[in-house]
Design a protein around this motif. Structure first.
Motif, PDB file in Angstrom:
ATOM      1  N   UNK A  89       0.850  -1.179   0.000  1.00  0.00           N
ATOM      2  CA  UNK A  89       0.000   0.000   0.000  1.00  0.00           C
ATOM      3  C   UNK A  89       0.888   1.232   0.000  1.00  0.00           C
ATOM      4  N   UNK A  90       0.398   2.364  -0.546  1.00  0.00           N
ATOM      5  CA  UNK A  90       1.251   3.563  -0.605  1.00  0.00           C
ATOM      6  C   UNK A  90       1.842   3.959   0.735  1.00  0.00           C
ATOM      7  N   UNK A  91       1.130   3.755   1.838  1.00  0.00           N
ATOM      8  CA  UNK A  91       1.682   4.150   3.132  1.00  0.00           C
ATOM      9  C   UNK A  91       2.817   3.241   3.589  1.00  0.00           C
ATOM     10  N   UNK A  92       3.056   2.134   2.897  1.00  0.00           N
ATOM     11  CA  UNK A  92       4.160   1.243   3.229  1.00  0.00           C
ATOM     12  C   UNK A  92       5.436   1.583   2.464  1.00  0.00           C
ATOM     13  N   UNK A  93       5.365   2.458   1.473  1.00  0.00           N
ATOM     14  CA  UNK A  93       6.534   2.786   0.664  1.00  0.00           C
ATOM     15  C   UNK A  93       7.700   3.340   1.484  1.00  0.00           C
ATOM     16  N   UNK A  94       7.467   4.262   2.444  1.00  0.00           N
ATOM     17  CA  UNK A  94       8.624   4.766   3.204  1.00  0.00           C
ATOM     18  C   UNK A  94       9.387   3.659   3.925  1.00  0.00           C
ATOM     19  N   UNK A  95       8.690   2.748   4.561  1.00  0.00           N
ATOM     20  CA  UNK A  95       9.360   1.677   5.288  1.00  0.00           C
ATOM     21  C   UNK A  95      10.013   0.657   4.384  1.00  0.00           C
ATOM     22  N   UNK A  96       9.346   0.304   3.297  1.00  0.00           N
ATOM     23  CA  UNK A  96       9.871  -0.731   2.399  1.00  0.00           C
ATOM     24  C   UNK A  96      10.964  -0.210   1.478  1.00  0.00           C
ATOM     25  N   UNK A  97      10.767   0.984   0.933  1.00  0.00           N
ATOM     26  CA  UNK A  97      11.658   1.466  -0.131  1.00  0.00           C
ATOM     27  C   UNK A  97      12.403   2.742   0.216  1.00  0.00           C
ATOM     28  N   UNK A  98      12.117   3.335   1.383  1.00  0.00           N
ATOM     29  CA  UNK A  98      12.753   4.600   1.728  1.00  0.00           C
ATOM     30  C   UNK A  98      12.268   5.740   0.856  1.00  0.00           C
ATOM     31  N   UNK A  99      11.046   5.639   0.330  1.00  0.00           N
ATOM     32  CA  UNK A  99      10.479   6.663  -0.554  1.00  0.00           C
ATOM     33  C   UNK A  99       9.383   7.397   0.208  1.00  0.00           C
ATOM     34  N   UNK A 100       9.544   8.681   0.460  1.00  0.00           N
ATOM     35  CA  UNK A 100       8.496   9.409   1.175  1.00  0.00           C
ATOM     36  C   UNK A 100       7.278   9.627   0.269  1.00  0.00           C
ATOM     37  N   UNK A 101       6.093   9.776   0.859  1.00  0.00           N
ATOM     38  CA  UNK A 101       4.903  10.051   0.058  1.00  0.00           C
ATOM     39  C   UNK A 101       5.052  11.388  -0.665  1.00  0.00           C
ATOM     40  N   UNK A 102       4.563  11.459  -1.894  1.00  0.00           N
ATOM     41  CA  UNK A 102       4.605  12.700  -2.667  1.00  0.00           C
ATOM     42  C   UNK A 102       3.231  13.355  -2.645  1.00  0.00           C
ATOM     43  N   UNK A 103       3.212  14.659  -2.606  1.00  0.00           N
ATOM     44  CA  UNK A 103       1.953  15.390  -2.654  1.00  0.00           C
ATOM     45  C   UNK A 103       1.717  16.004  -4.024  1.00  0.00           C
ATOM     46  N   UNK A 104       2.734  15.967  -4.886  1.00  0.00           N
ATOM     47  CA  UNK A 104       2.598  16.471  -6.246  1.00  0.00           C
ATOM     48  C   UNK A 104       3.707  15.881  -7.092  1.00  0.00           C
ATOM     49  N   UNK A 105       3.580  16.024  -8.376  1.00  0.00           N
ATOM     50  CA  UNK A 105       4.603  15.513  -9.278  1.00  0.00           C
ATOM     51  C   UNK A 105       4.452  16.131 -10.654  1.00  0.00           C
ATOM     52  N   UNK A 106       5.448  15.941 -11.486  1.00  0.00           N
ATOM     53  CA  UNK A 106       5.418  16.447 -12.851  1.00  0.00           C
ATOM     54  C   UNK A 106       5.833  15.315 -13.773  1.00  0.00           C
ATOM     55  N   UNK A 107       4.991  15.021 -14.736  1.00  0.00           N
ATOM     56  CA  UNK A 107       5.276  13.940 -15.671  1.00  0.00           C
ATOM     57  C   UNK A 107       5.893  14.457 -16.952  1.00  0.00           C
ATOM     58  N   UNK A 108       6.820  13.694 -17.503  1.00  0.00           N
ATOM     59  CA  UNK A 108       7.457  14.067 -18.760  1.00  0.00           C
ATOM     60  C   UNK A 108       7.142  13.072 -19.863  1.00  0.00           C
ATOM     61  N   UNK A 109       6.925  11.822 -19.508  1.00  0.00           N
ATOM     62  CA  UNK A 109       6.626  10.785 -20.491  1.00  0.00           C
ATOM     63  C   UNK A 109       5.953   9.624 -19.765  1.00  0.00           C
ATOM     64  N   UNK A 110       5.178   8.836 -20.491  1.00  0.00           N
ATOM     65  CA  UNK A 110       4.547   7.646 -19.932  1.00  0.00           C
ATOM     66  C   UNK A 110       5.195   6.418 -20.545  1.00  0.00           C
ATOM     67  N   UNK A 111       5.521   5.457 -19.706  1.00  0.00           N
ATOM     68  CA  UNK A 111       6.108   4.201 -20.166  1.00  0.00           C
ATOM     69  C   UNK A 111       5.202   3.072 -19.702  1.00  0.00           C
ATOM     70  N   UNK A 112       4.767   2.249 -20.654  1.00  0.00           N
ATOM     71  CA  UNK A 112       3.930   1.094 -20.368  1.00  0.00           C
ATOM     72  C   UNK A 112       4.778  -0.155 -20.597  1.00  0.00           C
TER      73      UNK A 112
END
Length: 111
Positions: free
Chosen positions: A5-28
């Motif tokens: 779940x997104x709230x587990x990202x900091x503990x599992x991956x060391x990634x803090x939650x983001x409140x905004x972002x900017x996209x440059x390209x989409x990769x599928x």
């Protein structure tokens, strides 16, 4: 879907939650054993399945009908996000199991 779940990202991956972002390209991406990283000819568009929304949480069967969720915003909001993201470059790619080859390829594709 990822079993985190997104709230587990900091503990599992060391990634803090983001409140905004900017996209440059989409990769599928698609993963195929033994494949060399390559761009696919078939184009792909965003759909409702690309958002974390729906009648139930889809990681486990909703045996007791208790997993109702809709964390992806309203239908109109999802469609507006999809419309804006559709303006970005899209890349459908196939990746193999060679992590370094995949990383080099994705760096090239995304500039």
């Amino acid at each position: 879907m990822c079993d985190r779940l997104p709230d587990q990202f900091p503990g599992w991956f060391g990634v803090p939650p983001a409140t905004e972002g900017e996209g440059a390209t989409l990769v599928f991406p698609g993963i195929e054993e033994g494949a060399a990283p390559a761009e696919e000819e078939a184009a792909r568009e965003l759909g409702d399945g690309d958002f974390m929304s729906g009648a139930t949480e889809d990681r486990h069967p909703d045996v007791f009908g208790l997993l109702g969720v809709d964390g992806g915003g309203s239908r109109d909001a999802r469609h507006e996000v999809a419309r804006r993201l559709a303006e970005l470059p899209h890349h459908s790619v196939v990746l193999g199991h060679d992590v370094q080859a995949n990383a080099d390829f994705l760096a090239e594709v995304t500039g």
